[in-house]
Scaffold this motif. Sequence first.
Motif, PDB file in Angstrom:
ATOM      1  N   THR A  73       0.812  -1.220   0.097  1.00 12.02           N
ATOM      2  CA  THR A  73      -0.213  -0.127  -0.285  1.00 12.02           C
ATOM      3  C   THR A  73       0.738   1.080  -0.294  1.00 12.02           C
ATOM      4  O   THR A  73       1.458   1.477   0.752  1.00 12.02           O
ATOM      5  N   VAL A  74       0.302   2.218  -0.700  1.00  9.38           N
ATOM      6  CA  VAL A  74       1.543   3.482  -1.279  1.00  9.38           C
ATOM      7  C   VAL A  74       0.469   4.462  -0.414  1.00  9.38           C
ATOM      8  O   VAL A  74      -0.665   5.222  -1.102  1.00  9.38           O
ATOM      9  N   GLU A  75       1.213   5.242   0.037  1.00  4.65           N
ATOM     10  CA  GLU A  75       0.156   6.223   1.282  1.00  4.65           C
ATOM     11  C   GLU A  75       1.055   7.511   0.594  1.00  4.65           C
ATOM     12  O   GLU A  75       2.228   8.129   0.421  1.00  4.65           O
ATOM     13  N   ILE A  76       0.000   9.214  -0.350  1.00  2.00           N
ATOM     14  CA  ILE A  76       0.447  10.012  -0.506  1.00  2.00           C
ATOM     15  C   ILE A  76       0.117  10.917   0.050  1.00  2.00           C
ATOM     16  O   ILE A  76      -1.133  10.664   0.073  1.00  2.00           O
ATOM     17  N   ARG A  77       1.273  12.000   0.626  1.00  3.89           N
ATOM     18  CA  ARG A  77       0.475  13.475   1.193  1.00  3.89           C
ATOM     19  C   ARG A  77       0.724  13.961   0.652  1.00  3.89           C
ATOM     20  O   ARG A  77       2.213  14.218   0.571  1.00  3.89           O
ATOM     21  N   VAL A  78      -0.282  15.300   0.155  1.00  2.03           N
ATOM     22  CA  VAL A  78       0.847  16.336  -0.363  1.00  2.03           C
ATOM     23  C   VAL A  78       0.830  18.050   0.300  1.00  2.03           C
ATOM     24  O   VAL A  78      -0.586  18.055   0.620  1.00  2.03           O
ATOM     25  N   PRO A  79       1.887  18.349   1.238  1.00  2.00           N
ATOM     26  CA  PRO A  79       1.691  18.876   1.822  1.00  2.00           C
ATOM     27  C   PRO A  79       1.310  20.467   1.335  1.00  2.00           C
ATOM     28  O   PRO A  79       1.259  20.710   0.140  1.00  2.00           O
ATOM     29  N   PRO A  80       0.464  21.619   2.072  1.00  3.41           N
ATOM     30  CA  PRO A  80      -0.231  23.104   1.075  1.00  3.41           C
ATOM     31  C   PRO A  80       1.458  23.257   0.555  1.00  3.41           C
ATOM     32  O   PRO A  80       2.540  23.344   1.042  1.00  3.41           O
ATOM     33  N   ALA A  81       1.240  23.951  -0.629  1.00  5.67           N
ATOM     34  CA  ALA A  81       2.184  24.750  -1.100  1.00  5.67           C
ATOM     35  C   ALA A  81       2.413  25.519  -0.649  1.00  5.67           C
ATOM     36  O   ALA A  81       2.214  26.574  -0.095  1.00  5.67           O
ATOM     37  N   ALA A  82       4.058  25.946  -0.524  1.00  4.20           N
ATOM     38  CA  ALA A  82       4.754  26.878   0.215  1.00  4.20           C
ATOM     39  C   ALA A  82       4.627  28.705  -0.251  1.00  4.20           C
ATOM     40  O   ALA A  82       4.975  27.943  -2.162  1.00  4.20           O
ATOM     41  N   PRO A  83       4.862  29.784  -0.334  1.00  8.70           N
ATOM     42  CA  PRO A  83       4.777  30.814  -0.540  1.00  8.70           C
ATOM     43  C   PRO A  83       6.420  30.607  -1.443  1.00  8.70           C
ATOM     44  O   PRO A  83       6.739  30.573  -0.655  1.00  8.70           O
ATOM     45  N   VAL A  84       6.101  31.003  -2.915  1.00  5.49           N
ATOM     46  CA  VAL A  84       7.239  31.394  -3.526  1.00  5.49           C
ATOM     47  C   VAL A  84       8.123  31.936  -2.753  1.00  5.49           C
ATOM     48  O   VAL A  84       8.688  33.253  -2.638  1.00  5.49           O
ATOM     49  N   ASP A  85       9.205  31.786  -2.841  1.00  2.52           N
ATOM     50  CA  ASP A  85      10.749  32.460  -1.883  1.00  2.52           C
ATOM     51  C   ASP A  85      11.672  32.886  -3.590  1.00  2.52           C
ATOM     52  O   ASP A  85      12.178  32.402  -3.532  1.00  2.52           O
ATOM     53  N   LEU A  86      11.278  34.608  -3.675  1.00  2.00           N
ATOM     54  CA  LEU A  86      12.115  34.659  -4.556  1.00  2.00           C
ATOM     55  C   LEU A  86      13.307  35.489  -4.334  1.00  2.00           C
ATOM     56  O   LEU A  86      13.741  36.380  -5.114  1.00  2.00           O
ATOM     57  N   ARG A  87      13.949  35.451  -3.044  1.00  2.64           N
ATOM     58  CA  ARG A  87      15.343  35.687  -2.910  1.00  2.64           C
ATOM     59  C   ARG A  87      16.370  34.897  -3.416  1.00  2.64           C
ATOM     60  O   ARG A  87      16.134  34.079  -3.967  1.00  2.64           O
ATOM     61  N   GLY A  88      17.269  36.193  -4.069  1.00  2.00           N
ATOM     62  CA  GLY A  88      18.553  35.561  -4.661  1.00  2.00           C
ATOM     63  C   GLY A  88      19.171  34.323  -3.685  1.00  2.00           C
ATOM     64  O   GLY A  88      18.837  34.384  -2.818  1.00  2.00           O
ATOM     65  N   GLU A  89      19.757  33.482  -4.654  1.00  2.00           N
ATOM     66  CA  GLU A  89      20.939  32.034  -4.088  1.00  2.00           C
ATOM     67  C   GLU A  89      22.011  32.321  -4.715  1.00  2.00           C
ATOM     68  O   GLU A  89      21.888  32.337  -5.595  1.00  2.00           O
ATOM     69  N   ASP A  90      23.047  31.463  -3.566  1.00  2.00           N
ATOM     70  CA  ASP A  90      24.329  31.788  -4.705  1.00  2.00           C
ATOM     71  C   ASP A  90      24.370  30.758  -5.323  1.00  2.00           C
ATOM     72  O   ASP A  90      24.486  29.455  -4.318  1.00  2.00           O
ATOM     73  N   ILE A  91      24.082  30.634  -6.540  1.00  2.00           N
ATOM     74  CA  ILE A  91      24.625  29.285  -7.769  1.00  2.00           C
ATOM     75  C   ILE A  91      24.900  29.471  -8.474  1.00  2.00           C
ATOM     76  O   ILE A  91      24.842  30.651  -9.082  1.00  2.00           O
ATOM     77  N   PRO A  92      26.337  28.802  -8.508  1.00  2.00           N
ATOM     78  CA  PRO A  92      26.941  29.507 -10.160  1.00  2.00           C
ATOM     79  C   PRO A  92      26.544  29.254 -11.265  1.00  2.00           C
ATOM     80  O   PRO A  92      24.840  28.501 -11.318  1.00  2.00           O
ATOM     81  N   LEU A  93      26.698  30.159 -11.941  1.00  2.00           N
ATOM     82  CA  LEU A  93      26.749  30.231 -13.133  1.00  2.00           C
ATOM     83  C   LEU A  93      27.819  31.154 -14.647  1.00  2.00           C
ATOM     84  O   LEU A  93      28.025  31.059 -13.881  1.00  2.00           O
ATOM     85  N   HIS A  94      26.997  29.931 -15.347  1.00  2.00           N
ATOM     86  CA  HIS A  94      29.093  29.823 -16.364  1.00  2.00           C
ATOM     87  C   HIS A  94      27.907  31.050 -17.129  1.00  2.00           C
ATOM     88  O   HIS A  94      26.680  30.768 -17.891  1.00  2.00           O
ATOM     89  N   ILE A  95      28.296  31.598 -17.821  1.00  2.00           N
ATOM     90  CA  ILE A  95      28.061  33.206 -18.309  1.00  2.00           C
ATOM     91  C   ILE A  95      28.489  33.239 -19.883  1.00  2.00           C
ATOM     92  O   ILE A  95      29.472  33.187 -19.639  1.00  2.00           O
ATOM     93  N   TYR A  96      28.069  33.139 -20.709  1.00  2.00           N
ATOM     94  CA  TYR A  96      29.135  33.303 -21.775  1.00  2.00           C
ATOM     95  C   TYR A  96      29.375  35.279 -22.533  1.00  2.00           C
ATOM     96  O   TYR A  96      30.016  35.522 -22.869  1.00  2.00           O
ATOM     97  N   SER A 116       8.353  27.555  -9.234  1.00  2.00           N
ATOM     98  CA  SER A 116       6.956  26.620 -10.194  1.00  2.00           C
ATOM     99  C   SER A 116       6.469  25.409  -8.764  1.00  2.00           C
ATOM    100  O   SER A 116       7.039  25.187  -7.605  1.00  2.00           O
ATOM    101  N   ALA A 117       5.516  25.116  -9.285  1.00  2.00           N
ATOM    102  CA  ALA A 117       5.036  24.443  -7.933  1.00  2.00           C
ATOM    103  C   ALA A 117       5.560  22.744  -7.154  1.00  2.00           C
ATOM    104  O   ALA A 117       6.411  22.478  -8.282  1.00  2.00           O
TER     105      ALA A 117
END
Length: 344
Positions: A73-96, A116-117
């Motif tokens: 038996t597989v039980e699935i529970r989807v939590p309420p969507a959290a507000p989208v956090d649009l603060r910047g995150e230090d993720i490296p980018l390869h810029i051309y 997105s969701a």
Amino acid sequence: MHGVPPPAPRLSAPVNSPTTLRAEESEERLDSFVAARVPSLSRSRCQQLIESGQILVDGKTKRSNYRVRAGETVEIRVPPAAPVDLRGEDIPLHIYHEDDDLVVLEKPAGMVVHPSAGHGSGTLVHALLHRYGGGLATIGGEERPGIIHRIDKNTSGVMVVTRTDRAHLGLAEQFQKHSLTRRYLGLAWGNVPASGDWLDPLARDPRDRQRIAVVPGGRRARTEFRRKEELPGPASLFEAELHTGRTHQIRVHFSHHGFPLVGDAVYTAAHRSGRLKKEAGLRLIAGKSPELYRKLTALHDGGRQFLHAHVLGFVHPVTGGEMRFESPLPADLREILGLWTAIR
């Protein structure tokens, strides 16, 4: 290889209210088992829920690659969507290239372009906000600053981002007129024709709303391609040029014509002929190169299709200059191609 499961009840995933499924067959991956029966959940979203303990098997946590057994038996529970956090995150980018109006960069496989969701952090947008702050075009919407086009999460390659609204509007016109150059390198199962120009219309698959399919009366879609190399399997390395930019366009066109992309779990499963080509190809490769077989199996299980946006060309929307960028195959795909060519 594991067979395709029989049609199963299609369910929704109510927020905070558990959905219960009972396995009738064994040996299907847990993430695939849930995604095939709950169309509101993508496979990647299922993996996130499994990792966070929201999907249980007989009341116990499991890994995404756990093979569900008959009677469990597989039980699935989807939590309420959290507000989208649009603060910047230090993720490296390869810029051309970057200037006051736009940025051309490499999007790695595994990165979602915008929130997105199920993807409230770690996206390209979060990385852009960290690097540029408010210096991005806003005309595309608050949750998609600078985003003028997208590349699938598990596709890599070169893309352009806008920093000003004037650049965004200018590039949007080029996208609308299909005057940009966008070419992809891909690897597909089967003997792809030497060249071709597919015009099959695309729309949501009426049998599975999570997928795109060739549908009469759908949106116009044009993919022009040429085969670059034939490989054992058989398989084919190809270059495809997008003359339109529909969702999953290359993946769907190649799958529809019987040549699913290597690693594309979603659209390989869409047609029996494609599944058979993949299975026959893997059997051949397993006997010739166990290392390549392991890497291809991992590629498929991870949903990383062998597809890379390697050329992007456009007219700079402000200066009027011709812009062209080429991106080499990333290391993961380059290694697979090297192993594949070595077994001939």
